[in-house]
Design an enzyme around this catalytic site. Structure first.
Site, PDB file in Angstrom:
ATOM      1  CB  SER A  55       3.015  26.032 -25.702  1.00  0.00           C
ATOM      2  OG  SER A  55       3.568  27.322 -25.648  1.00  0.00           O
ATOM      3  CD  GLN A  57       4.442  30.113 -22.996  1.00  0.00           C
ATOM      4  OE1 GLN A  57       4.768  31.276 -22.898  1.00  0.00           O
ATOM      5  NE2 GLN A  57       3.862  29.606 -24.094  1.00  0.00           N
ATOM      6  CE  LYS A  82       7.615  36.700 -23.725  1.00  0.00           C
ATOM      7  NZ  LYS A  82       7.382  35.742 -24.815  1.00  0.00           N
ATOM      8  CD  GLU A  84       4.130  35.784 -19.797  1.00  0.00           C
ATOM      9  OE1 GLU A  84       4.851  36.038 -20.770  1.00  0.00           O
ATOM     10  OE2 GLU A  84       3.312  34.850 -19.788  1.00  0.00           O
ATOM     11  CG  HIS A 237       2.912  30.670 -17.874  1.00  0.00           C
ATOM     12  ND1 HIS A 237       4.267  30.865 -17.688  1.00  0.00           N
ATOM     13  CD2 HIS A 237       2.615  31.309 -19.033  1.00  0.00           C
ATOM     14  CE1 HIS A 237       4.751  31.588 -18.675  1.00  0.00           C
ATOM     15  NE2 HIS A 237       3.770  31.868 -19.508  1.00  0.00           N
ATOM     16  NE  ARG A 256       6.266  27.984 -27.940  1.00  0.00           N
ATOM     17  CZ  ARG A 256       7.202  28.701 -28.550  1.00  0.00           C
ATOM     18  NH1 ARG A 256       8.381  28.144 -28.796  1.00  0.00           N
ATOM     19  NH2 ARG A 256       6.972  29.945 -28.907  1.00  0.00           N
ATOM     20  CE  LYS A 262       4.248  28.759 -32.176  1.00  0.00           C
ATOM     21  NZ  LYS A 262       4.146  30.087 -31.543  1.00  0.00           N
TER      22      LYS A 262
END
Length: 403
Positions: A55, A57, A82, A84, A237, A256, A262
């Site tokens: 997705s 997001q 978060k 990453e 991303h 998302r 979702k």
């Protein structure tokens, strides 16, 4: 892999979760890590094998994560940020961060279906604002540019599903008929040929999806094995294809907006993004040789290596170790923090303190703080034994190396 309560790792012998093990023996974490992050690992370690686009997001920053969790704990189960890092295991494709503004302006001018969804007025306003100042990095121009980018992106994201479906059919038809001439031949970083094939491929995975249009706003990146990206909180991303190692702060928060069945939260995504724009090269990391490891003579002579990926945050770093042939050995200095080691290729032995175990592709080991770690390859002459080690060390996070 980690201690996140949604799915903590389990010890193969005892069946106990890693969360239970580190709570029962807090020296596994190191006092400094426990003092900063509590009785848990501060990172989550993953392997993603992306056969179908993941997705579009972003992950909220710490302050917004706390607000979203309080407001909607079902869809935002954590109060943590978060950031990453993604390290390619195989060839990888992704959409990461907003493109340079001149590229977005080119696509708004040359792709009629995109301009139709964004709206003629919003598209013209964006092009007029950024023309001549897309590379002006003065604070006044940057503020104007970000505001124009947010307005154009918000206009796109607020399109109705009916309008998106109609525009998507026109977009795919144009991509199929024009090929390399699609989008007036594209831009320097992403040719018309690449964009047309990407539109057609992603439409087969997610027909009539808003994500088909978002990709004109985002950098399309390709990574070769060993290359890496770092994504700050609030960076937009989507991962398109390939196998990657992913390490992140221990959180399960995702906002998302496309390429997903979702829960979507378009308004939150539009509001939280920083609207930073830059060429993709600025998001690629520059890994360095890891200095706190000793390679034996066999490892040196076979071109074995240990490479450090050290993002600008405290929760984690990752070391990629490639030991070639048989009998190549890497002895790592003890660190004052916990580690998780996964093998992604080949086979060998792993020694932690007095204990030695077999390790091969898919095997995962936890290494407690202050333990010496030794990896040794056991393959044939042409084999490579590849591992990734995520770790956290609070006092000297950089381990003497800089990005």
């Amino acid at each position: 892999m980690g201690t996140h309560p949604s799915n903590p790792s389990k010890d193969l012998e005892s069946g106990r979760t890693l969360l239970e093990l580190v709570e029962a023996n807090q020296m596994l974490l190191a006092p400094s890590v426990k003092a900063r992050y509590g009785n848990k690992l501060p990172f989550l370690f993953k392997v993603l094998s992306i056969g179908k686009a993941l997705s579009i997001q972003a992950h909220p920053n710490k302050k917004l994560a706390e607000q979203l969790h309080a407001r909607d704990p079902k869809n935002y189960p954590d109060d943590n940020h978060k950031p990453e890092m993604a390290i390619a295991i195989t060839d990888f494709e992704g959409l990461c961060g907003f493109r340079p503004l001149g590229e977005i302006a080119h696509f708004l001018s040359s792709v009629s279906a995109l301009r139709q969804l964004v709206g003629e007025d919003a598209a013209k306003a964006f092009i007029a604002t950024v023309r001549g100042q897309e590379s002006d990095d003065s604070s006044e121009s940057t503020t104007q540019n970000k505001r124009a980018l947010q307005s154009a992106f918000a206009a796109l994201m607020k399109s109705s599903q009916e309008d998106v479906a109609t525009a998507a059919k026109a977009l795919v038809s144009e991509a199929e008929s024009k090929g390399s001439e699609f989008a007036d031949g594209g831009v320097e970083s992403t040719s018309g040929d690449v964009m047309s094939k990407l539109v057609i491929r992603l439409n087969k995975q997610f027909p009539d999806d808003i994500g088909l249009f978002v990709l004109f706003f985002l950098n399309f990146v390709k990574l070769s094995p060993g290359e890496a990206l770092f994504l700050k909180a609030d960076d937009i991303h989507a991962y398109v294809s390939g196998d990657i190692i992913e390490c992140m702060a221990a959180s399960d928060n995702v906002v998302r907006a496309g390429f997903t069945p979702k829960f979507k939260d378009v308004q939150t995504l539009v509001d939280l993004l920083t609207y930073n724009y830059a060429p993709i090269e600025e998001q690629k990391m520059s890994p360095t040789e890891y200095p706190y490891v000793v390679l034996n003579r066999t490892a040196y002579s076979s071109g074995s290596e240990a490479t450090l990926y050290d993002p600008p945050i405290d929760e984690f770093s990752v070391i990629r170790t490639v030991l070639n042939g048989s009998g190549s050995k890497a002895t790592f200095d003890p660190i004052d923090g916990p580690s998780i080691v996964i093998c992604t290729g080949g086979k060998g032995k792993i020694t932690v303190g007095p204990k030695t175990e077999e390790i091969k592709e898919g095997y995962v080991f936890f290494v407690g703080a202050t333990a010496e770690l030794i990896l040794e390859s056991a393959g044939d002459q042409d084999d490579s034994f590849t591992t990734f080690k995520a770790f956290c060390e609070v006092e000297d996070h950089s381990n003497g190396a800089q990005l």
